[in-house]
Design an enzyme around this catalytic site. Structure first.
Site, PDB file in Angstrom:
ATOM      1  N   CYS A  51       1.017  -1.285  -0.180  1.00 45.99           N
ATOM      2  CA  CYS A  51      -0.068   0.083   0.018  1.00 45.99           C
ATOM      3  C   CYS A  51       0.988   1.292   0.095  1.00 45.99           C
ATOM      4  O   CYS A  51       2.110   1.229   0.633  1.00 45.99           O
ATOM      5  CB  CYS A  51      -0.907   0.006   1.244  1.00 45.99           C
ATOM      6  SG  CYS A  51      -2.017   1.303   1.178  1.00 45.99           S
ATOM      7  N   ASP A  53       0.320   3.623   1.780  1.00 39.66           N
ATOM      8  CA  ASP A  53       0.327   4.485   2.989  1.00 39.66           C
ATOM      9  C   ASP A  53       1.911   4.680   3.591  1.00 39.66           C
ATOM     10  O   ASP A  53       2.704   3.833   3.654  1.00 39.66           O
ATOM     11  CB  ASP A  53      -0.352   3.298   4.159  1.00 39.66           C
ATOM     12  CG  ASP A  53      -0.802   3.932   5.368  1.00 39.66           C
ATOM     13  OD1 ASP A  53       0.167   4.344   6.010  1.00 39.66           O
ATOM     14  OD2 ASP A  53      -1.911   4.168   5.770  1.00 39.66           O
ATOM     15  N   ARG A  55       3.038   4.890   6.222  1.00 41.71           N
ATOM     16  CA  ARG A  55       3.249   4.240   7.572  1.00 41.71           C
ATOM     17  C   ARG A  55       3.718   2.826   7.431  1.00 41.71           C
ATOM     18  O   ARG A  55       4.207   1.661   8.127  1.00 41.71           O
ATOM     19  CB  ARG A  55       2.334   4.340   8.595  1.00 41.71           C
ATOM     20  CG  ARG A  55       1.911   5.440   9.032  1.00 41.71           C
ATOM     21  CD  ARG A  55       0.442   5.229   9.748  1.00 41.71           C
ATOM     22  NE  ARG A  55      -0.689   5.023   8.701  1.00 41.71           N
ATOM     23  CZ  ARG A  55      -1.950   4.629   9.170  1.00 41.71           C
ATOM     24  NH1 ARG A  55      -2.239   5.168  10.364  1.00 41.71           N
ATOM     25  NH2 ARG A  55      -2.595   4.489   8.265  1.00 41.71           N
ATOM     26  N   HIS A 107      -2.121  -4.073   5.006  1.00 36.83           N
ATOM     27  CA  HIS A 107      -2.042  -3.673   6.376  1.00 36.83           C
ATOM     28  C   HIS A 107      -3.299  -3.344   6.789  1.00 36.83           C
ATOM     29  O   HIS A 107      -4.254  -2.654   6.411  1.00 36.83           O
ATOM     30  CB  HIS A 107      -1.012  -2.473   6.416  1.00 36.83           C
ATOM     31  CG  HIS A 107      -1.657  -1.303   6.033  1.00 36.83           C
ATOM     32  ND1 HIS A 107      -1.995  -0.196   6.551  1.00 36.83           N
ATOM     33  CD2 HIS A 107      -1.923  -0.641   4.548  1.00 36.83           C
ATOM     34  CE1 HIS A 107      -2.603   0.831   5.873  1.00 36.83           C
ATOM     35  NE2 HIS A 107      -2.336   0.357   4.691  1.00 36.83           N
ATOM     36  N   CYS A 110      -6.081  -0.016   6.795  1.00 41.15           N
ATOM     37  CA  CYS A 110      -5.979   0.692   5.524  1.00 41.15           C
ATOM     38  C   CYS A 110      -7.052   1.372   5.222  1.00 41.15           C
ATOM     39  O   CYS A 110      -8.379   0.702   5.017  1.00 41.15           O
ATOM     40  CB  CYS A 110      -5.635  -0.547   4.338  1.00 41.15           C
ATOM     41  SG  CYS A 110      -5.394   0.013   3.052  1.00 41.15           S
TER      42      CYS A 110
HETATM   43 CO    CO Z   1      -3.482   1.158   2.989  1.00 36.70          CO
END
Ligand code: CO
Length: 218
Positions: A51, A53, A55, A107, A110
């Site tokens: 992803c 993302d 993090r 994750h 998400c």
């Molecule tokens: Co995500």
């Protein structure tokens, strides 16, 4: 030219460039040959599909270094067979770099998966997240048995990674590699933002026999 400076948290345009200088200095201090070796070429053993993302950075969470992992990231680590970007990454990593593992890593928490679970219109991204609604529909019966909304969310994150890995194995790219005797394993993982721990979802596929008949190509 617009001179407006946009700053967020403690990260500014300038700190990024300063951070780069510091990193180069530290890296050369611990390994003077680092950049000479890396600039000679790459042969990462792993393709990571994760992803976007902020993090979930592939290298940090697996304690690996530049040169170790070939990376493709998009919102909610979606794998669809019409995505030329993903197919190009997959083709290059398998046929040129000869990676040994393809890992689809979702994750928990998400935002993309969460948005797909709701009915709110967000924008263009709704079309991308439609793919996750398809995952939901495929597993509608199982999802309906989970009453707790948080558990449903977690399970859809897992199923999205599992379906993503299955879609990787369904490609002619992966099936041709297996038919040619290339060593290649496809995995689905899920990462916890709360603990930092990666869970192997245990759906690893290492040959064409596990591919659903409807997707087998020869
Ligand atoms: Co995500």
């Amino acid at each position: 030219m617009c001179a407006k400076t946009i700053e967020t948290k403690d990260i500014t345009y300038d700190t990024l460039l300063q951070g780069n200088k510091d990193w180069v200095k530290d890296t050369i201090n611990s390994d003077p040959e680092f950049f000479d070796k890396l600039s000679a070429g790459q042969s990462p053993p792993v393709l990571w599909i994760g992803c976007s993302d902020s993090r979930v950075p592939a290298n940090q969470i697996t304690n690996t270094k530049p040169g170790d992992i070939f990376v493709h990231r998009n919102i909610a680590n979606v794998v669809v067979h019409t995505d030329m970007n993903l197919l190009s990454v997959l083709d290059y990593s398998i046929n040129v770099l000869k990676v040994k593992h393809v890992i689809v890593c979702g994750h928990y928490g998400c935002g993309g998966v969460k948005a797909a679970l709701g009915n709110k219109q967000v924008g263009i991204i709704d079309n991308w997240l439609r793919n996750i609604r398809d995952v939901y529909r495929t597993h509608e019966r199982e999802m309906a048995t989970i009453e707790d909304p948080d558990q449903r969310f977690d399970r859809l994150v897992e199923l999205n990674a599992i379906e993503g890995a299955a879609n990787v194995t369904n490609t002619s790219i992966v099936q041709s590699a297996w038919a040619n005797g290339q060593e290649l394993a496809v995995h689905a993982w899920v990462y916890s933002l709360k603990t930092g721990i990666i869970k192997d979802l245990n759906v690893t596929c290492t040959c064409g026999d596990d591919v659903a008949p409807a997707f087998q190509v020869g």
